[in-house]
Design a protein around this motif. Structure first.
Motif, PDB file in Angstrom:
ATOM      1  N   SER A   1      45.305  37.650  32.843  1.00  0.00           N
ATOM      2  CA  SER A   1      44.842  37.102  31.567  1.00  0.00           C
ATOM      3  C   SER A   1      45.726  35.910  31.458  1.00  0.00           C
ATOM      4  CB  SER A   1      45.360  38.069  30.305  1.00  0.00           C
ATOM      5  OG  SER A   1      46.817  38.209  30.196  1.00  0.00           O
ATOM      6  N   LYS A   2      45.468  34.923  30.523  1.00  0.00           N
ATOM      7  CA  LYS A   2      45.939  33.780  30.082  1.00  0.00           C
ATOM      8  C   LYS A   2      46.982  33.841  29.096  1.00  0.00           C
ATOM      9  CE  LYS A   2      44.511  29.502  28.201  1.00  0.00           C
ATOM     10  NZ  LYS A   2      43.306  28.786  27.983  1.00  0.00           N
ATOM     11  N   TRP A   3      48.138  33.861  29.521  1.00  0.00           N
ATOM     12  CA  TRP A   3      49.186  34.061  28.523  1.00  0.00           C
ATOM     13  C   TRP A   3      49.458  32.783  27.515  1.00  0.00           C
ATOM     14  CZ3 TRP A   3      50.488  39.123  27.713  1.00  0.00           C
ATOM     15  CH2 TRP A   3      51.383  39.199  26.706  1.00  0.00           C
ATOM     16  N   ASP A   4      48.740  32.595  26.552  1.00  0.00           N
ATOM     17  CA  ASP A   4      48.780  31.151  25.814  1.00  0.00           C
ATOM     18  C   ASP A   4      49.150  31.626  24.136  1.00  0.00           C
ATOM     19  OD1 ASP A   4      46.442  32.595  24.850  1.00  0.00           O
ATOM     20  OD2 ASP A   4      45.229  30.739  25.297  1.00  0.00           O
TER      21      ASP A   4
ATOM     22  N   GLY B   1      49.549  24.851  26.609  1.00  0.00           N
ATOM     23  CA  GLY B   1      49.924  25.479  27.792  1.00  0.00           C
ATOM     24  C   GLY B   1      50.026  27.111  27.955  1.00  0.00           C
ATOM     25  N   ALA B   2      50.049  27.281  29.228  1.00  0.00           N
ATOM     26  CA  ALA B   2      49.783  28.904  29.458  1.00  0.00           C
ATOM     27  C   ALA B   2      50.476  29.187  30.644  1.00  0.00           C
ATOM     28  CB  ALA B   2      48.566  29.183  29.146  1.00  0.00           C
ATOM     29  N   VAL B   3      50.528  30.440  31.117  1.00  0.00           N
ATOM     30  CA  VAL B   3      50.390  30.900  32.679  1.00  0.00           C
ATOM     31  C   VAL B   3      49.598  32.102  32.517  1.00  0.00           C
ATOM     32  CG1 VAL B   3      53.064  30.346  32.850  1.00  0.00           C
ATOM     33  CG2 VAL B   3      52.403  32.729  31.877  1.00  0.00           C
ATOM     34  N   ASP B   4      49.171  32.311  33.545  1.00  0.00           N
ATOM     35  CA  ASP B   4      48.476  33.670  33.945  1.00  0.00           C
ATOM     36  C   ASP B   4      49.148  34.819  34.392  1.00  0.00           C
ATOM     37  OD1 ASP B   4      46.301  32.096  33.277  1.00  0.00           O
ATOM     38  OD2 ASP B   4      45.370  31.852  35.012  1.00  0.00           O
ATOM     39  N   VAL B   5      48.906  35.779  33.855  1.00  0.00           N
ATOM     40  CA  VAL B   5      49.538  37.124  34.445  1.00  0.00           C
ATOM     41  C   VAL B   5      48.354  38.163  34.760  1.00  0.00           C
ATOM     42  CG1 VAL B   5      51.793  36.652  32.948  1.00  0.00           C
ATOM     43  CG2 VAL B   5      49.822  38.036  32.182  1.00  0.00           C
ATOM     44  N   LYS B   6      49.067  39.026  35.740  1.00  0.00           N
ATOM     45  CA  LYS B   6      47.923  40.093  36.125  1.00  0.00           C
ATOM     46  C   LYS B   6      49.039  41.349  35.988  1.00  0.00           C
ATOM     47  CE  LYS B   6      49.173  40.136  41.125  1.00  0.00           C
ATOM     48  NZ  LYS B   6      48.460  40.196  42.219  1.00  0.00           N
ATOM     49  N   ALA B   7      48.259  42.399  35.604  1.00  0.00           N
ATOM     50  CA  ALA B   7      48.924  43.797  35.469  1.00  0.00           C
ATOM     51  C   ALA B   7      49.127  44.404  36.791  1.00  0.00           C
ATOM     52  CB  ALA B   7      47.786  44.584  34.846  1.00  0.00           C
TER      53      ALA B   7
END
Length: 155
Positions: free
Chosen positions: A29-32, A83-89
């Protein structure tokens, strides 16, 4: 290149984005939507491979429920300019670690940034605090310990 892995805590209201949503979204997901300047600075400091506690905030449950990994460093969205970062479970905590349980720990966790800046949605986590919270939660699925999926161990 020789950069030390960093640890973080990402807060989310379960009604907005829950661990179930994260997993159902293919784990990525995109953490925004982070507006606070200090929290944005923390997001900008994240690097590929950093690990983050996935923390449910709100009135019903305040606890660490899982771990995600930074899969894309800070970027700006062309559409909205945010801005955002992407994170994966990576995996769910074997046992959720409640805020109350963390606050009761008078050792390593005592000075945790989460307690000093409770309204900040993205906070750094010191490595010793990370390890202690993992211990309190019996680790997380994907940490290299026993697999969470196979609970039918043969003794």
């Amino acid at each position: 290149m020789g950069k030390t892995k960093q640890y973080w805590l990402l807060k989310t209201e379960p009604s907005e984005w829950s661990w179930s949503d994260q997993e159902a979204n293919g784990g990525i997901s995109k953490w925004d939507g982070v507006k606070n300047k200090q929290a944005q600075k923390n997001l900008k400091s994240m690097t590929l491979g950093d690990l983050c506690f996935f923390y449910h905030s709100g009135t019903k449950s305040r606890c660490v429920v899982g771990v995600v990994e930074v899969s894309r460093e800070w970027y700006t969205d062309d559409d909205e300019g945010e801005g955002a970062v992407d994170v994966k479970a990576i995996g769910e905590m074997r046992k959720c670690v409640d805020l109350k349980e963390m606050k009761e720990d008078k050792g390593i966790i005592k000075g945790f940034v989460l307690f000093r800046q409770p309204r900040l949605s993205v906070v750094p986590v010191e490595e010793d605090v990370w390890k202690k919270i993992c211990d309190l939660g019996n680790g997380f699925c994907g940490d290299g310990k026993e697999d969470c999926e196979s609970s039918d161990d043969e003794s």
